[in-house]
Design an enzyme around this catalytic site. Sequence first.
Site, PDB file in Angstrom:
ATOM      1  N   TYR A   1       0.724  -1.212   0.021  1.00  0.00           N
ATOM      2  CA  TYR A   1      -0.041  -0.057  -0.210  1.00  0.00           C
ATOM      3  C   TYR A   1       0.783   1.213  -0.138  1.00  0.00           C
ATOM      4  CZ  TYR A   1      -3.170   3.542   2.362  1.00  0.00           C
ATOM      5  OH  TYR A   1      -3.701   4.568   2.579  1.00  0.00           O
TER       6      TYR A   1
ATOM      7  N   LYS B   1       1.034   4.453  -2.903  1.00  0.00           N
ATOM      8  CA  LYS B   1       1.027   5.845  -2.334  1.00  0.00           C
ATOM      9  C   LYS B   1       2.054   6.699  -2.638  1.00  0.00           C
ATOM     10  CE  LYS B   1      -3.483   5.589  -0.501  1.00  0.00           C
ATOM     11  NZ  LYS B   1      -4.275   6.436  -1.149  1.00  0.00           N
TER      12      LYS B   1
HETATM   13  N1  LIG Z   1      -8.488   6.337   7.157  1.00  0.00           N
HETATM   14  C1  LIG Z   1      -7.107   6.653   7.412  1.00  0.00           C
HETATM   15  O1  LIG Z   1      -6.540   6.445   8.232  1.00  0.00           O
HETATM   16  C2  LIG Z   1      -6.266   6.919   5.874  1.00  0.00           C
HETATM   17  C3  LIG Z   1      -4.816   7.260   6.166  1.00  0.00           C
HETATM   18  C4  LIG Z   1      -4.363   7.532   5.180  1.00  0.00           C
HETATM   19  C5  LIG Z   1      -4.747   7.743   3.873  1.00  0.00           C
HETATM   20  N2  LIG Z   1      -6.098   7.244   3.536  1.00  0.00           N
HETATM   21  C6  LIG Z   1      -6.584   7.462   2.268  1.00  0.00           C
HETATM   22  O2  LIG Z   1      -7.570   8.228   2.369  1.00  0.00           O
HETATM   23  C7  LIG Z   1      -8.660   7.974   1.476  1.00  0.00           C
HETATM   24  C8  LIG Z   1     -10.044   7.674   1.817  1.00  0.00           C
HETATM   25  O3  LIG Z   1      -9.814   6.702   2.762  1.00  0.00           O
HETATM   26  P1  LIG Z   1     -11.096   6.253   3.815  1.00  0.00           P
HETATM   27  O4  LIG Z   1     -10.304   6.247   5.036  1.00  0.00           O
HETATM   28  O5  LIG Z   1     -12.047   7.308   3.611  1.00  0.00           O
HETATM   29  O6  LIG Z   1     -11.383   4.833   3.344  1.00  0.00           O
HETATM   30  P2  LIG Z   1     -12.866   4.226   2.922  1.00  0.00           P
HETATM   31  O7  LIG Z   1     -14.087   4.733   3.545  1.00  0.00           O
HETATM   32  O8  LIG Z   1     -12.634   2.666   2.784  1.00  0.00           O
HETATM   33  O9  LIG Z   1     -12.600   4.807   1.432  1.00  0.00           O
HETATM   34  C9  LIG Z   1     -12.225   4.183   0.138  1.00  0.00           C
HETATM   35  C10 LIG Z   1     -13.004   4.711  -0.935  1.00  0.00           C
HETATM   36  O10 LIG Z   1     -12.274   4.261  -2.042  1.00  0.00           O
HETATM   37  C11 LIG Z   1     -13.237   3.595  -2.944  1.00  0.00           C
HETATM   38  N3  LIG Z   1     -12.823   2.475  -4.076  1.00  0.00           N
HETATM   39  C12 LIG Z   1     -11.920   1.589  -3.655  1.00  0.00           C
HETATM   40  N4  LIG Z   1     -11.980   0.926  -4.744  1.00  0.00           N
HETATM   41  C13 LIG Z   1     -12.468   1.423  -5.928  1.00  0.00           C
HETATM   42  C14 LIG Z   1     -12.646   1.182  -7.279  1.00  0.00           C
HETATM   43  N5  LIG Z   1     -12.269   0.181  -7.907  1.00  0.00           N
HETATM   44  N6  LIG Z   1     -13.598   2.022  -7.922  1.00  0.00           N
HETATM   45  C15 LIG Z   1     -13.925   3.162  -7.294  1.00  0.00           C
HETATM   46  N7  LIG Z   1     -13.755   3.599  -5.945  1.00  0.00           N
HETATM   47  C16 LIG Z   1     -13.076   2.372  -5.133  1.00  0.00           C
HETATM   48  C17 LIG Z   1     -14.184   3.253  -2.147  1.00  0.00           C
HETATM   49  O11 LIG Z   1     -15.408   2.791  -2.821  1.00  0.00           O
HETATM   50  P3  LIG Z   1     -16.414   1.684  -2.193  1.00  0.00           P
HETATM   51  O12 LIG Z   1     -17.509   2.293  -1.053  1.00  0.00           O
HETATM   52  O13 LIG Z   1     -17.152   1.222  -3.576  1.00  0.00           O
HETATM   53  O14 LIG Z   1     -15.669   0.546  -1.536  1.00  0.00           O
HETATM   54  C18 LIG Z   1     -14.318   4.164  -0.908  1.00  0.00           C
HETATM   55  O15 LIG Z   1     -15.219   5.479  -1.418  1.00  0.00           O
HETATM   56  C19 LIG Z   1      -7.653   6.618   0.748  1.00  0.00           C
HETATM   57  O16 LIG Z   1      -7.084   6.831  -0.500  1.00  0.00           O
HETATM   58  C20 LIG Z   1      -7.312   6.121   1.620  1.00  0.00           C
HETATM   59  O17 LIG Z   1      -5.955   5.412   1.253  1.00  0.00           O
HETATM   60  C21 LIG Z   1      -6.903   7.042   4.750  1.00  0.00           C
END
Ligand SMILES: NC(=O)c1ccc[n+]([C@@H]2O[C@H](COP(=O)([O-])OP(=O)(O)OC[C@H]3O[C@@H](n4cnc5c(N)ncnc54)[C@H](OP(=O)(O)O)[C@@H]3O)[C@@H](O)[C@H]2O)c1
Length: 247
Positions: free
Chosen positions: A152, A156
């Site tokens: 991952y 990134k």
């Molecule tokens: N939470 C943390 O601590 C954290 C830390 C660092 C970075 N981030 C980054 O922040 C961003 C948002 O994450 P989050 O924490 O809000 O998690 P999340 O709720 O799991 O969001 C992930 C999103 O990616 C979408 N997705 C995954 N595969 C896809 C595909 N093939 N086509 C279209 N959409 C797809 C998911 O859609 P579905 O609803 O259809 O699955 C969901 O909308 C991500 O890029 C993550 O890597 C998060």
Amino acid sequence: MTRPKKSLLVLGGTSDIGRATALAHAENGWTVALAGRDEAALAREAADIATRTGTPVPVHGFDVLETASFAAFVDALPNLPDAVISVVGLLGDQSRAQSDLDHATLIMRSNYEGPSLILGLFAERFCARGSGTIIGVSSVAGDRGRASNYVYGSAKAGFTAFLSGLRNRCFKAGVHVVTVEPGFVRTRMTAGLPLPGPLTVDPRVAGEAILSANEKRKNTIYVSEKWRLVMAVIKSIPEGVFKRLSI
Ligand SMILES: NC(=O)c1ccc[n+]([C@@H]2O[C@H](COP(=O)([O-])OP(=O)(O)OC[C@H]3O[C@@H](n4cnc5c(N)ncnc54)[C@H](OP(=O)(O)O)[C@@H]3O)[C@@H](O)[C@H]2O)c1
């Protein structure tokens, strides 16, 4: 005379951070549209934001793995937005990805290939127009590879480098690129993980930080400034020491 509202398209509109970002923008005078692969969930999110803000929220089907359909997706939008954000991401399972190459590929494509290609395509259209803001949600995990999540993290890292290059190239065309590096955020992605309280924020904090970075045309933000310091320390550890650590 009232200024026309600016528009934001959220790729990954069902994500917790994406939803908070859309709401923060809608509450601050932007029109927002949501895109994602789960159109029923998108419709629920859109209805919620529309009810809270009194502004209709269109939804669009979008799968970040369907790269062959990206040009048609952009062409089918009723309007080219003023700003576009990719919040799409997949944490995946590091230990599984070490032997299951399909799983590793899915993580790499979902976090690097797809988000980079779609934002690169929007950048082409924005540069031709001479305006626009591209926002990519990357991660502090991309700042240094660690044993616990380097598949991952490396995806990134690639995304962060892509955004940096895009920013450098598009600057003269009047197009701005924002890189967002969240640390820990309490979302569906991190549910069940033992998150350190003082270094963890709610999605609302991320959404407001992204709105501010967009409107102030910041280059790179850490959603919580504490993470800038944490990552400065982590990046400063010599590799000979780092490889012996479990962090
Ligand atoms: N939470 C943390 O601590 C954290 C830390 C660092 C970075 N981030 C980054 O922040 C961003 C948002 O994450 P989050 O924490 O809000 O998690 P999340 O709720 O799991 O969001 C992930 C999103 O990616 C979408 N997705 C995954 N595969 C896809 C595909 N093939 N086509 C279209 N959409 C797809 C998911 O859609 P579905 O609803 O259809 O699955 C969901 O909308 C991500 O890029 C993550 O890597 C998060």
